[in-house]
Design a protein around this motif. Structure first.
Motif, short mmCIF file in Angstrom:
data_model
loop_
_atom_site.label_atom_id
_atom_site.label_comp_id
_atom_site.label_asym_id
_atom_site.label_seq_id
_atom_site.Cartn_x
_atom_site.Cartn_y
_atom_site.Cartn_z
N GLY A 1 0.81 -1.21 0.00
CA GLY A 1 0.00 0.00 0.00
C GLY A 1 0.84 1.25 0.00
O GLY A 1 2.06 1.20 0.15
N ALA A 2 0.19 2.37 -0.18
CA ALA A 2 0.87 3.65 -0.20
C ALA A 2 1.43 3.99 1.18
O ALA A 2 0.88 3.58 2.20
N VAL A 3 2.53 4.73 1.20
CA VAL A 3 3.19 5.05 2.46
C VAL A 3 3.09 6.53 2.76
O VAL A 3 3.39 7.37 1.91
N VAL A 4 2.64 6.81 3.97
CA VAL A 4 2.57 8.18 4.45
C VAL A 4 3.45 8.28 5.69
O VAL A 4 3.30 7.50 6.63
N SER A 5 4.37 9.21 5.67
CA SER A 5 5.30 9.38 6.77
C SER A 5 4.96 10.65 7.54
O SER A 5 4.71 11.70 6.95
N GLN A 6 4.97 10.55 8.84
CA GLN A 6 4.64 11.69 9.69
C GLN A 6 5.79 11.90 10.67
O GLN A 6 6.30 10.95 11.26
N HIS A 7 6.14 13.16 10.85
CA HIS A 7 7.29 13.48 11.70
C HIS A 7 7.08 14.79 12.42
O HIS A 7 6.56 15.75 11.82
N PRO A 8 7.42 14.92 13.69
CA PRO A 8 8.01 13.89 14.54
C PRO A 8 6.94 12.96 15.09
O PRO A 8 5.77 13.27 15.09
N SER A 9 7.35 11.81 15.58
CA SER A 9 6.39 10.89 16.17
C SER A 9 6.03 11.32 17.59
O SER A 9 4.92 11.04 18.07
N ARG A 10 6.98 11.98 18.25
CA ARG A 10 6.71 12.50 19.59
C ARG A 10 7.40 13.85 19.73
O ARG A 10 8.52 14.03 19.28
N VAL A 11 6.70 14.77 20.34
CA VAL A 11 7.31 16.08 20.58
C VAL A 11 6.77 16.64 21.89
O VAL A 11 5.58 16.51 22.19
N ILE A 12 7.68 17.23 22.64
CA ILE A 12 7.33 17.92 23.88
C ILE A 12 7.72 19.38 23.71
O ILE A 12 8.85 19.67 23.30
N CYS A 13 6.80 20.27 23.97
CA CYS A 13 7.13 21.69 23.83
C CYS A 13 6.61 22.46 25.04
O CYS A 13 5.74 21.98 25.78
N LYS A 14 7.17 23.63 25.22
CA LYS A 14 6.74 24.46 26.34
C LYS A 14 5.50 25.24 25.96
O LYS A 14 5.30 25.61 24.79
N SER A 15 4.70 25.52 26.95
CA SER A 15 3.49 26.30 26.74
C SER A 15 3.84 27.65 26.13
O SER A 15 4.80 28.31 26.56
N GLY A 16 3.12 28.05 25.10
CA GLY A 16 3.35 29.33 24.45
C GLY A 16 4.20 29.25 23.21
O GLY A 16 4.26 30.20 22.42
N THR A 17 4.85 28.14 23.00
CA THR A 17 5.68 27.98 21.80
C THR A 17 4.86 27.32 20.69
O THR A 17 3.74 26.88 20.90
N SER A 18 5.45 27.27 19.51
CA SER A 18 4.79 26.66 18.35
C SER A 18 5.52 25.38 17.95
O SER A 18 6.73 25.27 18.15
N VAL A 19 4.79 24.46 17.41
CA VAL A 19 5.39 23.20 16.98
C VAL A 19 4.82 22.81 15.63
O VAL A 19 3.63 22.99 15.37
N LYS A 20 5.71 22.30 14.76
CA LYS A 20 5.30 21.93 13.40
C LYS A 20 5.36 20.42 13.23
O LYS A 20 6.35 19.78 13.61
#
Lengths: 116, 110
Positions: A1-20
């Motif tokens: 089947g088709a492959v979809v990759s997602q990154h990061p698998s886990r992320v921890i960030c501080k309140s008020g910051t942005s994460v992609k």
């Protein structure tokens, strides 16, 4: 089947910051990608539909200024959680639609976001 | 009324049993039907895809669609502990929007 990759698998960030979070279709072109949020032991909640080269369509109740979605190419869509708060902590999953006779969607592995 | 209804379970069966998972739907225009398997803390994995009515078999898995009854099923033969997961049904009219069931949690006991 088709492959979809997602990154990061886990992320921890501080309140008020942005994460992609990135979602890539590895072996096919995805004109449409979907972003979901999933709470523990609950089903998928569609956040937005992303079409390549155009603005994302957000579901009712989803803040478009907080969850920025960009689908700049046929193989990449990104979700940016801006000014993250602890209540944004969740499992985020993307999927990509395969065009053609199949007309189905394949999911990424998901990204666990923890905002501290 | 929800577009797609799925019994959340949990469903617990002994190893080797035949498992039957089901979804009902209200929109008669649905013509693409899918079953996904989701392990804990992972993204859903496409198991079976069916277009319109009929049966489709892939190894131990059989998907059935009964459009007259608006009912779809996934059968798992000779169930294994590794089949323990949440199973999601999904359907679509034309591949633009996808509607999901809430998922059925399955545990196969060795």
């Amino acid at each position: 089947g088709a492959v979809v990759s997602q990154h990061p698998s886990r992320v921890i960030c501080k309140s008020g910051t942005s994460v992609k979070i990135e979602c890539r279709s590895l072996d096919f072109q995805a004109t449409t990608m979907f972003w979901y949020r999933q709470f523990p032991k609950q089903s998928l909640m569609l956040m937005a539909t992303s079409n390549e080269g155009s603005k994302a369509t957000y579901e009712q109740g989803v803040e478009k200024d907080k969850f920025l979605i960009n689908h700049a190419s046929l193989t990449l869509s990104t979700l940016t959680v801006t000014s993250a708060h602890p209540e944004d902590s969740s499992f985020y999953i993307c999927s990509a639609r395969v065009r053609g006779p199949g007309n189905t969607i394949y999911f990424g592995e998901g990204s666990w976001l923890t905002v501290v | 009324q929800k577009e797609v209804e799925q019994d959340p379970g949990p469903l617990s069966v002994p190893e080797g049993a035949i498992v039957s998972l089901n979804c009902t739907y209200s929109n008669s225009a649905f013509q693409y039907f899918m079953w996904y398997r989701q392990y804990s803390r992972k993204g859903p994995e496409l198991l079976m895809y069916t277009y319109s009515s009929g049966n489709k078999e892939d190894g131990r898995f059989t998907a059935q669609v009964d459009k007259s009854s608006k009912y779809i099923s996934l059968f798992i033969r000779d169930s294994q502990p590794s089949d323990s997961a949440t199973y999601l049904c999904a359907m679509s009219v034309a591949g633009n929007q996808f509607y999901f069931g809430t998922g059925t949690s399955l545990t196969v006991i060795p």
